[in-house]
Scaffold this active site. Structure first.
Site, PDB file in Angstrom:
ATOM      1  N   ASP A 246      -1.210 -16.996 -11.674  1.00 23.04           N
ATOM      2  CA  ASP A 246      -0.138 -16.850 -10.684  1.00 23.04           C
ATOM      3  C   ASP A 246       1.188 -17.132 -11.389  1.00 23.04           C
ATOM      4  O   ASP A 246       1.216 -17.759 -12.446  1.00 23.04           O
ATOM      5  CB  ASP A 246      -0.344 -17.825  -9.515  1.00 23.04           C
ATOM      6  CG  ASP A 246       0.333 -17.331  -8.234  1.00 23.04           C
ATOM      7  OD1 ASP A 246       1.077 -16.324  -8.298  1.00 23.04           O
ATOM      8  OD2 ASP A 246       0.118 -17.946  -7.176  1.00 23.04           O
TER       9      ASP A 246
ATOM     10  N   GLY B 172      14.968 -10.374   1.255  1.00 23.24           N
ATOM     11  CA  GLY B 172      15.229 -10.959   2.565  1.00 23.24           C
ATOM     12  C   GLY B 172      14.702 -10.062   3.656  1.00 23.24           C
ATOM     13  O   GLY B 172      15.035  -8.878   3.686  1.00 23.24           O
TER      14      GLY B 172
ATOM     15  N   TYR C 163       9.765 -14.615 -10.417  1.00 26.31           N
ATOM     16  CA  TYR C 163       9.187 -14.181  -9.153  1.00 26.31           C
ATOM     17  C   TYR C 163      10.072 -13.291  -8.297  1.00 26.31           C
ATOM     18  O   TYR C 163       9.612 -12.310  -7.719  1.00 26.31           O
ATOM     19  CB  TYR C 163       8.779 -15.436  -8.341  1.00 26.31           C
ATOM     20  CG  TYR C 163       8.427 -15.158  -6.907  1.00 26.31           C
ATOM     21  CD1 TYR C 163       7.262 -14.446  -6.594  1.00 26.31           C
ATOM     22  CD2 TYR C 163       9.236 -15.578  -5.861  1.00 26.31           C
ATOM     23  CE1 TYR C 163       6.937 -14.171  -5.274  1.00 26.31           C
ATOM     24  CE2 TYR C 163       8.915 -15.315  -4.540  1.00 26.31           C
ATOM     25  CZ  TYR C 163       7.768 -14.609  -4.256  1.00 26.31           C
ATOM     26  OH  TYR C 163       7.452 -14.345  -2.963  1.00 26.31           O
TER      27      TYR C 163
ATOM     28  N   ASN D 222      24.808 -13.657  -1.287  1.00 30.99           N
ATOM     29  CA  ASN D 222      23.526 -14.086  -1.853  1.00 30.99           C
ATOM     30  C   ASN D 222      23.777 -15.374  -2.616  1.00 30.99           C
ATOM     31  O   ASN D 222      24.614 -15.401  -3.519  1.00 30.99           O
ATOM     32  CB  ASN D 222      22.993 -12.997  -2.792  1.00 30.99           C
ATOM     33  CG  ASN D 222      21.687 -13.366  -3.478  1.00 30.99           C
ATOM     34  OD1 ASN D 222      21.344 -12.786  -4.490  1.00 30.99           O
ATOM     35  ND2 ASN D 222      20.962 -14.312  -2.949  1.00 30.99           N
ATOM     36  N   GLY D 223      23.057 -16.443  -2.258  1.00 33.08           N
ATOM     37  CA  GLY D 223      23.235 -17.741  -2.910  1.00 33.08           C
ATOM     38  C   GLY D 223      23.493 -18.813  -1.883  1.00 33.08           C
ATOM     39  O   GLY D 223      23.454 -18.547  -0.678  1.00 33.08           O
TER      40      GLY D 223
ATOM     41  N   CYS E 102      15.931 -26.614  -5.214  1.00 36.22           N
ATOM     42  CA  CYS E 102      16.979 -25.667  -5.583  1.00 36.22           C
ATOM     43  C   CYS E 102      18.099 -25.762  -4.558  1.00 36.22           C
ATOM     44  O   CYS E 102      17.843 -25.723  -3.356  1.00 36.22           O
ATOM     45  CB  CYS E 102      16.433 -24.244  -5.596  1.00 36.22           C
ATOM     46  SG  CYS E 102      17.744 -23.015  -5.841  1.00 36.22           S
TER      47      CYS E 102
ATOM     48  N   CYS F 179      18.642 -13.446  -0.274  1.00 37.81           N
ATOM     49  CA  CYS F 179      19.326 -12.253   0.215  1.00 37.81           C
ATOM     50  C   CYS F 179      19.514 -11.182  -0.856  1.00 37.81           C
ATOM     51  O   CYS F 179      19.513 -11.470  -2.039  1.00 37.81           O
ATOM     52  CB  CYS F 179      20.712 -12.540   0.789  1.00 37.81           C
ATOM     53  SG  CYS F 179      20.693 -13.728   2.118  1.00 37.81           S
TER      54      CYS F 179
ATOM     55  N   SER G 210       2.723 -10.540  -7.568  1.00 33.62           N
ATOM     56  CA  SER G 210       3.668 -11.017  -8.579  1.00 33.62           C
ATOM     57  C   SER G 210       2.975 -11.593  -9.808  1.00 33.62           C
ATOM     58  O   SER G 210       3.583 -11.702 -10.865  1.00 33.62           O
ATOM     59  CB  SER G 210       4.628 -12.033  -7.968  1.00 33.62           C
ATOM     60  OG  SER G 210       3.910 -13.056  -7.325  1.00 33.62           O
TER      61      SER G 210
HETATM   62 FE1  SF4 Z   1      16.827 -20.539  -9.716  1.00 35.22          FE
HETATM   63 FE2  SF4 Z   1      15.535 -22.846  -9.840  1.00 35.22          FE
HETATM   64 FE3  SF4 Z   1      18.124 -22.695 -10.525  1.00 35.22          FE
HETATM   65 FE4  SF4 Z   1      17.385 -22.424  -7.988  1.00 35.22          FE
HETATM   66  S1  SF4 Z   1      17.188 -24.265  -9.248  1.00 35.22           S
HETATM   67  S2  SF4 Z   1      18.870 -21.166  -9.091  1.00 35.22           S
HETATM   68  S3  SF4 Z   1      15.411 -21.344  -8.165  1.00 35.22           S
HETATM   69  S4  SF4 Z   1      16.363 -21.706 -11.549  1.00 35.22           S
END
Ligand code: SF4
Length: 468
Positions: free
Chosen positions: A358, A40, A255, A114-115, A395, A13, A296
């Site tokens: 990439d 988002g 990214y 966001n999160g 994550c 987000c 990217s």
């Molecule tokens: Fe970022 Fe990876 Fe940590 Fe998730 S786990 S907050 S994608 S660094």
């Protein structure tokens, strides 16, 4: 769920908040969100207030399909918040679009997040079924509960009273009829920047690119654990919680964030170029041409080319308008797979030894198609170089990579990954190499998906975190 047609994890987000006295703030928020659309694309929303009445509008889809002149004109007021959503918790429905909204007595409350929280189930149990189905709804309910208990409590006090109940990652913009509040969790997983506009206007945004777009001057980053309160009284700052080590998401640099944004004082494009340079030193390749996976992968490919002396060429062209389409491609077109998104230039690739760059490989399915595409255009050798370390762990802080078994590198060695992707050689940037490309002063990062080192307990998660 993968981000459609990119094979990358979805971002969770973009948030924006502003108070510019005497303006029609909805227009400014709209343009701010425009710069955050990459964070988002499932839904977008704006809530505004004229000091007495809070009005909100949200819907599914891209910003440009959600809002038009009429809807923006109906959003009257000079303070407000906005949100672009990619769902990582809760389903992709209108109810879950944000800002979340509550009427509490004669006050109104709107919240954009966001999160991801890591204690969502515990919070849901405490708040009961009326609390909501997403972590963002639950946070809104917890703040509303404080206002219900004490109708004279300020918004900032109500938020401060419940922050210790939230675990995990949250960057919030919250408003009531007269105040906009921005908050970062104590680790600061997700970014938030503060800007000034005119003599007495303030803007907060997930990324500095959004400040640029609305003509705001960057003031500073909101600190991890900080709460900034914007109202007719101006700007106030406080730290309602105990401090914790800063853990800005390293993937913002790899990214997620826009290349024209600055995070913790470092330009994202410059960081990506440094990653590419370091990658060229750590994992050199004997090849004729460096080709990026657009878009990217471009800065890292430039860095790799400059460092290695191997010429850079655009060998894959992105179809910019295959973003989020509402029409599902027919099976025949779906079989075209990656070609919907990228087309190779045969003249660049034919007969050449390619270093393909990439920024990351998460699940690997799109990358496998990409390699095939490059070979089908005549590439003699494909040397894949990735400007981040293997993505091995889920994550829990706002990316949609919670299923470990779906991650290409979770249970494979680099040799096995190279074999799976059918490349002539494979090289990843090391974690040291990545961190050395990022700002070092007073900044430490979350690297959990790359290292397995989680900065917080992952609480409600059901995943067994065994070693690869
Ligand atoms: Fe970022 Fe990876 Fe940590 Fe998730 S786990 S907050 S994608 S660094």
């Amino acid at each position: 769920m993968n981000s459609p047609l990119t094979g990358k994890p979805g971002e969770a987000c973009g948030v924006f908040g502003a108070y510019v006295p005497g303006t029609h703030i909805a227009n400014l928020i709209y343009f701010g969100l425009f710069a955050l659309q990459h964070r988002g694309q499932e839904s977008a929303g704006i809530a505004v207030s004229d000091g007495h009445r809070l009005t909100a509008y949200k819907n599914m889809g891209l910003l440009s399909t959600v809002f038009d002149q009429n809807t923006l004109a109906g959003l009257q007021g000079d303070l407000g918040i906005g949100h672009t959503r990619y769902s990582t918790t809760g389903s992709s429905t209108w109810e879950n679009a944000q800002p979340a909204f509550r009427a509490v007595g004669h006050r109104n409350l709107a919240l954009g997040h966001n999160g991801n929280l890591t204690n969502t189930s515990a919070l849901a149990m405490r708040l009961g079924s009326a609390g909501g189905t997403t972590d963002s709804e639950l946070m809104t309910s917890a703040i509303a509960e404080q206002i219900t208990k004490d109708e004279n409590i300020s918004l900032a006090e109500a938020i401060a009273a419940v922050l210790t109940e939230f675990e995990g990652a949250y960057t919030l913009v919250v408003m009531d009829d007269s105040t906009v509040v921005g908050v970062r969790d104590p680790h600061g997983f997700r970014p938030l920047s503060l800007g000034r506009i005119g003599d007495d206007g303030w803007v907060i945004a997930s990324e500095t690119a959004a400040l640029d777009l609305v003509g705001a001057t960057f003031e500073r980053d909101v600190e991890p654990g900080e709460m900034v309160v914007i109202s007719a009284a101006g700007l106030a700052s406080s730290f309602p919680q105990e401090s914790a080590p800063s853990r800005l998401c390293v993937f913002e640099y790899v990214y997620f964030a826009r290349p024209d944004s600055n995070l913790a004082g470092q330009n994202v494009q410059a960081a990506r170029v440094l990653m590419g340079r370091r990658l060229a030193r750590e994992a050199p390749a004997d090849a004729d041409v460096v080709v990026p996976v657009p878009e990217s992968g471009i800065p890292a490919a430039q860095g790799f080319a400059w460092e290695s002396g191997i010429p850079y060429e655009d060998g894959l062209i992105k179809n910019r308008y295959v973003g989020r389409t509402f029409i599902q491609p027919e099976q025949m077109l779906r079989d075209q797979g990656i070609r919907l998104k990228l087309n190779p230039i045969k003249d660049v690739l034919d007969g050449q030894r390619i270093v393909l760059i990439d920024d990351s490989v998460v699940r690997g399915t799109t990358t496998a198609q990409l390699i095939e595409l490059v070979r089908s255009a005549g590439a003699r050798e494909v040397h894949l170089r990735i400007s981040s370390p293997p993505y091995r762990w889920p994550c829990f802080y706002g990316m949609d990579t919670s299923d470990r078994d779906s991650l290409l590198a979770a249970h494979r060695t680099e040799a096995e990954i190279a074999e799976f992707l059918e490349v002539d050689s494979l090289g990843y940037l090391t974690l040291d190499g990545l961190e050395s490309s990022l700002p070092s002063a007073n900044q430490t990062f979350c690297t959990a998906c790359l290292s397995g080192d989680y900065p917080t307990p992952v609480g409600d998660s059901k995943f067994v975190l065994e070693q690869p």
